[in-house]
Scaffold this motif. Structure first.
Motif, mmCIF file in Angstrom:
data_model
loop_
_atom_site.group_PDB
_atom_site.id
_atom_site.type_symbol
_atom_site.label_atom_id
_atom_site.label_comp_id
_atom_site.label_asym_id
_atom_site.label_seq_id
_atom_site.Cartn_x
_atom_site.Cartn_y
_atom_site.Cartn_z
ATOM 1 N N GLN A 1 0.640 -8.291 -1.467
ATOM 2 C CA GLN A 1 1.954 -8.020 -0.483
ATOM 3 C C GLN A 1 2.756 -9.186 -1.419
ATOM 4 O OE1 GLN A 1 0.252 -10.442 3.139
ATOM 5 N NE2 GLN A 1 0.140 -7.778 4.247
ATOM 6 N N ALA A 2 2.381 -9.359 -1.694
ATOM 7 C CA ALA A 2 3.698 -10.531 -2.480
ATOM 8 C C ALA A 2 5.080 -9.618 -2.869
ATOM 9 C CB ALA A 2 3.419 -11.850 -2.886
ATOM 10 N N LEU A 3 3.024 -9.323 -4.161
ATOM 11 C CA LEU A 3 3.974 -8.209 -5.466
ATOM 12 C C LEU A 3 4.510 -7.161 -5.531
ATOM 13 C CD1 LEU A 3 0.319 -8.295 -7.588
ATOM 14 C CD2 LEU A 3 2.361 -9.577 -7.837
ATOM 15 N N VAL A 4 4.622 -6.611 -4.168
ATOM 16 C CA VAL A 4 4.719 -4.942 -3.721
ATOM 17 C C VAL A 4 6.349 -5.870 -2.898
ATOM 18 C CG1 VAL A 4 4.771 -3.303 -2.122
ATOM 19 C CG2 VAL A 4 2.537 -4.154 -3.224
ATOM 20 N N VAL A 5 6.504 -6.703 -2.588
ATOM 21 C CA VAL A 5 8.021 -7.269 -2.088
ATOM 22 C C VAL A 5 8.776 -7.589 -3.178
ATOM 23 C CG1 VAL A 5 8.487 -8.720 -0.414
ATOM 24 C CG2 VAL A 5 6.809 -7.407 0.327
ATOM 25 N N GLU A 6 7.564 -8.224 -3.949
ATOM 26 C CA GLU A 6 8.948 -8.307 -5.073
ATOM 27 C C GLU A 6 9.264 -7.121 -5.789
ATOM 28 O OE1 GLU A 6 7.263 -13.125 -6.602
ATOM 29 O OE2 GLU A 6 6.880 -11.148 -7.573
ATOM 30 N N MET A 7 8.759 -6.158 -5.909
ATOM 31 C CA MET A 7 8.770 -5.252 -6.779
ATOM 32 C C MET A 7 10.096 -4.444 -5.880
ATOM 33 S SD MET A 7 5.478 -3.630 -8.644
ATOM 34 C CE MET A 7 4.650 -3.756 -7.466
ATOM 35 N N GLY A 8 10.385 -4.460 -4.595
ATOM 36 C CA GLY A 8 11.303 -3.817 -3.377
ATOM 37 C C GLY A 8 10.609 -3.095 -2.369
ATOM 38 N N ALA A 9 9.343 -3.161 -2.634
ATOM 39 C CA ALA A 9 8.833 -2.091 -1.858
ATOM 40 C C ALA A 9 8.214 -3.028 -0.611
ATOM 41 C CB ALA A 9 7.562 -1.257 -2.479
ATOM 42 N N GLU A 10 7.780 -1.711 -0.038
ATOM 43 C CA GLU A 10 6.995 -2.165 1.816
ATOM 44 C C GLU A 10 5.602 -1.881 1.651
ATOM 45 O OE1 GLU A 10 6.885 -3.278 5.174
ATOM 46 O OE2 GLU A 10 8.364 -3.447 4.188
ATOM 47 N N PRO A 11 4.216 -3.417 1.336
ATOM 48 C CA PRO A 11 2.896 -2.506 0.877
ATOM 49 C C PRO A 11 2.321 -2.199 2.456
ATOM 50 C CG PRO A 11 3.625 -5.436 2.177
ATOM 51 C CD PRO A 11 4.893 -4.794 1.619
ATOM 52 N N VAL A 12 1.757 -1.527 2.685
ATOM 53 C CA VAL A 12 1.038 -1.352 3.952
ATOM 54 C C VAL A 12 -0.403 -0.996 3.840
ATOM 55 C CG1 VAL A 12 0.374 0.602 5.235
ATOM 56 C CG2 VAL A 12 2.197 -0.014 5.160
ATOM 57 N N VAL A 13 -1.271 -1.787 4.524
ATOM 58 C CA VAL A 13 -2.445 -2.202 4.466
ATOM 59 C C VAL A 13 -3.488 -1.206 4.604
ATOM 60 C CG1 VAL A 13 -4.242 -3.661 4.326
ATOM 61 C CG2 VAL A 13 -2.190 -4.718 4.603
ATOM 62 N N ILE A 14 -4.790 -0.828 3.759
ATOM 63 C CA ILE A 14 -5.327 0.595 3.586
ATOM 64 C C ILE A 14 -7.094 -0.049 4.087
ATOM 65 C CG2 ILE A 14 -6.382 2.319 2.710
ATOM 66 C CD1 ILE A 14 -3.280 2.701 3.813
ATOM 67 N N ALA A 15 -7.200 -0.142 4.209
ATOM 68 C CA ALA A 15 -8.893 -0.025 4.412
ATOM 69 C C ALA A 15 -10.340 0.018 3.038
ATOM 70 C CB ALA A 15 -9.310 -0.086 6.014
ATOM 71 N N GLU A 16 -10.235 -0.652 2.628
ATOM 72 C CA GLU A 16 -10.872 -0.282 1.601
ATOM 73 C C GLU A 16 -11.713 1.292 1.967
ATOM 74 O OE1 GLU A 16 -13.266 -0.265 -2.154
ATOM 75 O OE2 GLU A 16 -12.056 -1.679 -0.979
ATOM 76 N N ALA A 17 -12.490 1.152 2.921
ATOM 77 C CA ALA A 17 -12.953 2.626 3.760
ATOM 78 C C ALA A 17 -12.340 4.119 3.759
ATOM 79 C CB ALA A 17 -14.108 2.694 4.773
ATOM 80 N N ASP A 18 -10.474 4.087 3.916
ATOM 81 C CA ASP A 18 -10.356 4.340 4.158
ATOM 82 C C ASP A 18 -9.303 5.424 2.884
ATOM 83 O OD1 ASP A 18 -11.191 4.509 6.576
ATOM 84 O OD2 ASP A 18 -9.512 3.466 7.088
ATOM 85 N N ARG A 19 -9.650 4.744 1.485
ATOM 86 C CA ARG A 19 -8.229 5.302 0.937
ATOM 87 C C ARG A 19 -8.517 6.415 0.507
ATOM 88 N NH1 ARG A 19 -5.578 0.631 -1.324
ATOM 89 N NH2 ARG A 19 -5.282 1.972 -3.542
ATOM 90 N N VAL A 20 -9.664 7.184 0.081
ATOM 91 C CA VAL A 20 -10.272 8.839 0.111
ATOM 92 C C VAL A 20 -9.230 9.294 0.857
ATOM 93 C CG1 VAL A 20 -11.658 9.954 -0.913
ATOM 94 C CG2 VAL A 20 -11.814 8.178 -1.475
ATOM 95 N N LEU A 21 -9.462 8.521 2.117
ATOM 96 C CA LEU A 21 -8.330 10.017 3.211
ATOM 97 C C LEU A 21 -6.741 9.213 2.667
ATOM 98 C CD1 LEU A 21 -11.149 10.014 6.870
ATOM 99 C CD2 LEU A 21 -9.666 11.929 5.335
#
Length: 308
Positions: A156-176
């Motif tokens: 989350q910190a890395l994404v925020v540092e790039m100026g973007a918004e992190p959204v958590v995706i479960a491992e099992a849901d990545r393909v969908l």
């Protein structure tokens, strides 16, 4: 483990459109990019433009120097790259290793974790040009992130540092998750290309000027109001118009060999009618009339479009 802005040495594996831009964003956030891999002339030029002064290195050299390794390679190449590097003992204990694939979570980085590294999945939900304007677009962008619960704050910190918004995706849901993004963004490009071709085929000189305002308004309305923003002959149940469209596109397909446009129109119209009917926007009688106009039965294609 805490992220200390400006203290991570970042290595970029893959100076494609995504890798070079994210490397530049991390550099802009105060991290030091210690090396980038770039094989093609185009990649080297992109690295020089977006990461000036950063040495172009071989991948093992990058892994030796980097505290954070960003793997920005095609989805299908990622598993073999990760496992191949593991066989050489390249991964380091405590090393952050993030990939930018939408399809995979952190399971693809199992060899990294086995070697004592910290796997992260950071996928930007955006299309990239590989130019500096992408850095501005990151400010309106979200990232689909996946990590072990204890490591989520790092992602989350890395994404925020790039100026973007992190959204958590479960491992099992990545393909969908990735299918949703590909279905929307990639197929939108195909849709626009098909519509542009039709207008060009009938002699419209600047199809983009005709389509631009319409498509921008439709996209904005859909994002703001969802399917309530749906308009057009299918949503209105204008079966006669839908039938006329279908016939005209069949003739166009025969004349031009562009059967893909007919296939797409029939499939999307059938899907639109089914969704409108389920939401009560289209009566049962109107739904059946639209199906008949499309030459469909229960929403499936029965016509000869795919053989044209």
């Amino acid at each position: 483990m805490a992220i200390k802005p400006g203290r991570l040495g970042v290595g970029i594996v893959g100076a494609g459109r995504v890798g070079a831009v994210l490397g530049a964003a991390l550099r802009g956030a105060g991290h030091a990019v210690v090396g980038v891999s770039a094989v093609s002339a185009e990649s080297r030029e992109r690295a020089e433009l977006l990461l000036p002064g950063v040495p172009v290195l071989e991948i093992p050299q990058i892994l030796e120097r980097a505290e954070l390794v960003l793997l920005a390679v095609p989805d299908d190449a990622l598993p073999e790259l990760v496992s191949g590097l593991a066989k050489t003992g390249a991964w380091q204990v405590g090393q952050l290793v993030a990939h930018t694939s939408g399809r995979y979570g952190t399971s693809v980085l199992a060899p990294v974790k086995l070697a004592g590294g910290i796997p992260l999945a950071l996928h930007p939900a955006m299309t990239f040009t590989g130019m500096s304007l992408d850095l501005t677009r990151l400010l309106d962008c979200t990232f689909g992130i996946t990590a072990d619960p204890a490591m989520l704050p790092i992602a989350q910190a890395l994404v925020v540092e790039m100026g973007a918004e992190p959204v958590v995706i479960a491992e099992a849901d990545r393909v969908l998750y990735h299918a949703s993004l590909a279905h929307s963004a990639n197929h939108l490009v195909t849709l626009v290309a098909q519509a542009t071709q039709i207008l060009g085929d009938i002699g419209v000189d600047a199809p983009n000027q005709m389509l631009g305002p319409l498509l921008r308004a439709a996209l904005e309305n859909a994002l703001a109001s969802g399917e309530s923003a749906l308009t057009g002959p299918v949503a209105r149940g204008d079966a006669g118009t839908v039938g006329a469209h279908s016939q005209a596109l069949r003739e166009h397909a025969l004349d031009t060999g562009s059967g893909d446009i007919l296939d797409a129109y029939l499939a999307m119209s059938a899907a639109t009618a089914a969704r409108a009917a389920r939401r009560g926007l289209l009566s049962a009688d109107s739904f059946l009339a639209v199906q008949a106009a499309l030459g469909t039965d229960d929403g499936g294609l029965t016509g000869p479009a795919s053989t044209i």
